[in-house]
Design a protein around this motif. Sequence first.
Motif, PDB file in Angstrom:
ATOM      1  N   ALA A  37       0.836  -1.204   0.000  1.00  0.00           N
ATOM      2  CA  ALA A  37       0.000   0.000   0.000  1.00  0.00           C
ATOM      3  C   ALA A  37       0.868   1.250   0.000  1.00  0.00           C
ATOM      4  CB  ALA A  37      -0.931   0.000   1.210  1.00  0.00           C
ATOM      5  N   ILE A  38       1.902   1.245   0.808  1.00  0.00           N
ATOM      6  CA  ILE A  38       2.795   2.404   0.864  1.00  0.00           C
ATOM      7  C   ILE A  38       3.411   2.660  -0.504  1.00  0.00           C
ATOM      8  CG2 ILE A  38       5.020   3.214   1.741  1.00  0.00           C
ATOM      9  CD1 ILE A  38       4.365   1.879   4.405  1.00  0.00           C
ATOM     10  N   GLN A  68       2.359   1.716  -3.431  1.00  0.00           N
ATOM     11  CA  GLN A  68       1.330   2.155  -4.370  1.00  0.00           C
ATOM     12  C   GLN A  68       1.055   3.646  -4.175  1.00  0.00           C
ATOM     13  OE1 GLN A  68      -1.731  -1.021  -4.017  1.00  0.00           O
ATOM     14  NE2 GLN A  68      -2.881   0.264  -5.453  1.00  0.00           N
ATOM     15  N   ASN A  69       0.977   4.013  -2.936  1.00  0.00           N
ATOM     16  CA  ASN A  69       0.720   5.383  -2.565  1.00  0.00           C
ATOM     17  C   ASN A  69       1.821   6.310  -3.057  1.00  0.00           C
ATOM     18  OD1 ASN A  69      -0.655   7.422  -1.224  1.00  0.00           O
ATOM     19  ND2 ASN A  69       0.628   7.209   0.586  1.00  0.00           N
ATOM     20  N   LEU A 120       1.709   7.180  -6.608  1.00  0.00           N
ATOM     21  CA  LEU A 120       0.814   8.295  -6.958  1.00  0.00           C
ATOM     22  C   LEU A 120       1.550   9.631  -6.977  1.00  0.00           C
ATOM     23  CD1 LEU A 120      -2.436   7.647  -4.862  1.00  0.00           C
ATOM     24  CD2 LEU A 120      -2.189   7.481  -7.329  1.00  0.00           C
ATOM     25  N   TYR A 121       2.595   9.713  -6.189  1.00  0.00           N
ATOM     26  CA  TYR A 121       3.335  10.969  -6.100  1.00  0.00           C
ATOM     27  C   TYR A 121       4.544  10.983  -7.009  1.00  0.00           C
ATOM     28  CZ  TYR A 121       0.630  11.275  -1.794  1.00  0.00           C
ATOM     29  OH  TYR A 121      -0.375  11.289  -0.868  1.00  0.00           O
ATOM     30  N   GLY A 122       4.596  10.034  -7.941  1.00  0.00           N
ATOM     31  CA  GLY A 122       5.677  10.060  -8.903  1.00  0.00           C
ATOM     32  C   GLY A 122       6.951   9.380  -8.447  1.00  0.00           C
ATOM     33  N   TRP A 132       6.113  10.777   9.700  1.00  0.00           N
ATOM     34  CA  TRP A 132       5.507  11.014   8.405  1.00  0.00           C
ATOM     35  C   TRP A 132       5.028  12.456   8.226  1.00  0.00           C
ATOM     36  CZ3 TRP A 132       2.456   6.119   6.461  1.00  0.00           C
ATOM     37  CH2 TRP A 132       3.389   5.080   6.294  1.00  0.00           C
ATOM     38  N   TYR A 133       4.756  13.136   9.304  1.00  0.00           N
ATOM     39  CA  TYR A 133       4.421  14.554   9.173  1.00  0.00           C
ATOM     40  C   TYR A 133       5.614  15.284   8.566  1.00  0.00           C
ATOM     41  CZ  TYR A 133       0.702  13.414  12.515  1.00  0.00           C
ATOM     42  OH  TYR A 133      -0.378  12.861  13.147  1.00  0.00           O
ATOM     43  N   PHE A 178       6.154  14.180   4.926  1.00  0.00           N
ATOM     44  CA  PHE A 178       5.189  14.859   4.070  1.00  0.00           C
ATOM     45  C   PHE A 178       5.654  16.278   3.774  1.00  0.00           C
ATOM     46  CE2 PHE A 178       1.660  17.793   3.703  1.00  0.00           C
ATOM     47  CZ  PHE A 178       0.862  17.210   2.744  1.00  0.00           C
ATOM     48  N   PHE A 221       6.829  17.542  -0.085  1.00  0.00           N
ATOM     49  CA  PHE A 221       6.133  18.554  -0.876  1.00  0.00           C
ATOM     50  C   PHE A 221       6.882  19.864  -0.922  1.00  0.00           C
ATOM     51  CE2 PHE A 221       2.878  15.387  -0.397  1.00  0.00           C
ATOM     52  CZ  PHE A 221       2.489  15.276  -1.719  1.00  0.00           C
ATOM     53  N   LYS A 233       9.342  19.276  -3.761  1.00  0.00           N
ATOM     54  CA  LYS A 233       8.684  19.247  -5.075  1.00  0.00           C
ATOM     55  C   LYS A 233       8.127  20.610  -5.456  1.00  0.00           C
ATOM     56  CE  LYS A 233       7.885  14.803  -6.586  1.00  0.00           C
ATOM     57  NZ  LYS A 233       7.280  14.178  -7.750  1.00  0.00           N
ATOM     58  N   TRP A 234       7.405  21.198  -4.532  1.00  0.00           N
ATOM     59  CA  TRP A 234       6.721  22.432  -4.875  1.00  0.00           C
ATOM     60  C   TRP A 234       7.658  23.602  -5.074  1.00  0.00           C
ATOM     61  CZ3 TRP A 234       2.082  21.813  -0.937  1.00  0.00           C
ATOM     62  CH2 TRP A 234       1.240  20.795  -1.415  1.00  0.00           C
ATOM     63  N   GLY A 253       9.034  23.269  -8.461  1.00  0.00           N
ATOM     64  CA  GLY A 253       8.049  23.635  -9.477  1.00  0.00           C
ATOM     65  C   GLY A 253       7.856  25.131  -9.547  1.00  0.00           C
ATOM     66  N   ASN A 264       6.471  21.340 -14.925  1.00  0.00           N
ATOM     67  CA  ASN A 264       5.948  21.380 -13.574  1.00  0.00           C
ATOM     68  C   ASN A 264       4.938  20.254 -13.342  1.00  0.00           C
ATOM     69  OD1 ASN A 264       5.596  22.508 -11.042  1.00  0.00           O
ATOM     70  ND2 ASN A 264       3.794  23.649 -11.720  1.00  0.00           N
ATOM     71  N   LEU A 320       6.365  16.932 -12.760  1.00  0.00           N
ATOM     72  CA  LEU A 320       6.787  16.656 -11.372  1.00  0.00           C
ATOM     73  C   LEU A 320       5.674  15.976 -10.580  1.00  0.00           C
ATOM     74  CD1 LEU A 320       8.570  19.927 -10.186  1.00  0.00           C
ATOM     75  CD2 LEU A 320       9.624  17.714 -10.613  1.00  0.00           C
ATOM     76  N   TYR A 321       4.464  16.250 -10.962  1.00  0.00           N
ATOM     77  CA  TYR A 321       3.330  15.678 -10.240  1.00  0.00           C
ATOM     78  C   TYR A 321       2.805  14.401 -10.879  1.00  0.00           C
ATOM     79  CZ  TYR A 321       3.279  20.373  -8.299  1.00  0.00           C
ATOM     80  OH  TYR A 321       3.613  21.556  -7.707  1.00  0.00           O
ATOM     81  N   ILE A 334      -6.339   3.841   0.083  1.00  0.00           N
ATOM     82  CA  ILE A 334      -5.541   2.620  -0.128  1.00  0.00           C
ATOM     83  C   ILE A 334      -4.836   2.204   1.158  1.00  0.00           C
ATOM     84  CG2 ILE A 334      -3.408   1.740  -1.186  1.00  0.00           C
ATOM     85  CD1 ILE A 334      -4.014   3.510  -3.615  1.00  0.00           C
ATOM     86  N   ASN A 335      -4.181   3.169   1.762  1.00  0.00           N
ATOM     87  CA  ASN A 335      -3.333   2.839   2.895  1.00  0.00           C
ATOM     88  C   ASN A 335      -4.115   2.487   4.139  1.00  0.00           C
ATOM     89  OD1 ASN A 335      -0.310   3.161   2.461  1.00  0.00           O
ATOM     90  ND2 ASN A 335      -1.180   4.839   1.301  1.00  0.00           N
ATOM     91  N   TYR A 337      -1.326   9.728  11.224  1.00  0.00           N
ATOM     92  CA  TYR A 337      -0.896  10.636  10.161  1.00  0.00           C
ATOM     93  C   TYR A 337      -1.942  10.710   9.050  1.00  0.00           C
ATOM     94  CZ  TYR A 337       1.220  11.736   5.672  1.00  0.00           C
ATOM     95  OH  TYR A 337       1.441  12.220   4.419  1.00  0.00           O
TER      96      TYR A 337
END
Lengths: 183, 183
Positions: free
Chosen positions: A23-24, A26-27, A30-32, A99-100, A103, A107, A110-111, A114, B27, B30-31, B117-118, B159
């Motif tokens: 699951a992790i 897979q998750n 989702l974020y590339g 994980w906080y 996270f 981001f 990444k952000w 970008g 950009n 990246l996502y 999912i998670n 989380y």
Amino acid sequence: MGVKINMNGEKRLEQARERVIDAISQNMHLYGVTESVGRLYGALYFQEGPMTLDEMKEELGMSKTSMSTSVRNLVDLKMVDKVWRKGVRKDLYQAEYDWYQTFTDFFTIKWRAGVSINVSAMEKSLGELRLLMEDEQVDEHIKESAQIDIQKITAALEYYDWLNRLVDSFESQEIFKLVPKKQ
Amino acid sequence: MGVKINMNGEKRLEQARERVIDAISQNMHLYGVTESVGRLYGALYFQEGPMTLDEMKEELGMSKTSMSTSVRNLVDLKMVDKVWRKGVRKDLYQAEYDWYQTFTDFFTIKWRAGVSINVSAMEKSLGELRLLMEDEQVDEHIKESAQIDIQKITAALEYYDWLNRLVDSFESQEIFKLVPKKQ
DNA sequence: AAATATGTACAGAAAAAACTGTACGGAGTG
DNA sequence: CACTCCGTACAGTTTTTTCTGTACATATTT
């Protein structure tokens, strides 16, 4: 010989972990992030204590080269730290458990990247368009289009400013005032 | 014949746009959005008025099939809307211009999917691990590991609860109280 | 109802990304 | 210094993803 009713505890533990690791990954996908990289993070997350590249290779059944690049990937994302142990020559890597924080770092990285790409492109184009607006040789209906573009880009830049401030609020932990950690 | 000093206005406009479109698509990449899909969004963003599939095909020099799948992708992400015009038979698509909204939708979609999912995987494994803890036939040191895993998973679930509430604050626009749109 | 448009499913081709093995540089050890 | 060990650069292979063209289902016009 009957079927073994009570699965061996080790196997049950293993299965429970495996499901979560899937699951992790897979998750993260989702974020590339590659699924393999995600599985590696999952393995490190459940591992007690840090791992060497050879242990990772063993655990995931992949090449050492892949482990090297994957773990570097995770380090860049600040999801994994390189740690040091007295007397251990090999590089050791450990999952970041908070994980906080993960996270936030993910981001932020990444952000900010970008935003920076976009803002510089937009400022450059904005400058060119303004020059174009002042140029008397340029056709009037081209200027109309340019004017519209200028407005669009200006709006986009405002949005990027907002995104930057959002990232600031992650980094400064202010976000937890609005959305506190425990409900 | 000398070099043309003042580039044609149309070309200058085109170039300024192109640079921004490139940045946007980089950009979006990246996502986890394909670069082509990003360029398509960029084209739609600068286009005045909505586009048909054939116009997109023309504009990007790609197949109509690709345009169809790419634009569907963008619609799913709520970055583009299908619009209707009296008397026009072809499907028309228009960029969503409000990037605050786009941002919110994009991450809401992604994060909610990830959380779901998670959480379900973790709850299932958590249940299994708790059963395992109560099983007297299971070896003691397996139980110790299971206990550690239970703690890790519990922390992760906390989380995810936070992440869900963060998404709530995006959806409800409360985030703009903490980080207002205009500085 | 026939003819014409329009969008998309699907299979195969092209391109990109992930993965591996070898080779090598540098650090640590004897 | 010679020797061993470790991590990674790089080239080539495998796998995955993206893209295209054809075929077809549906909708619209004549």
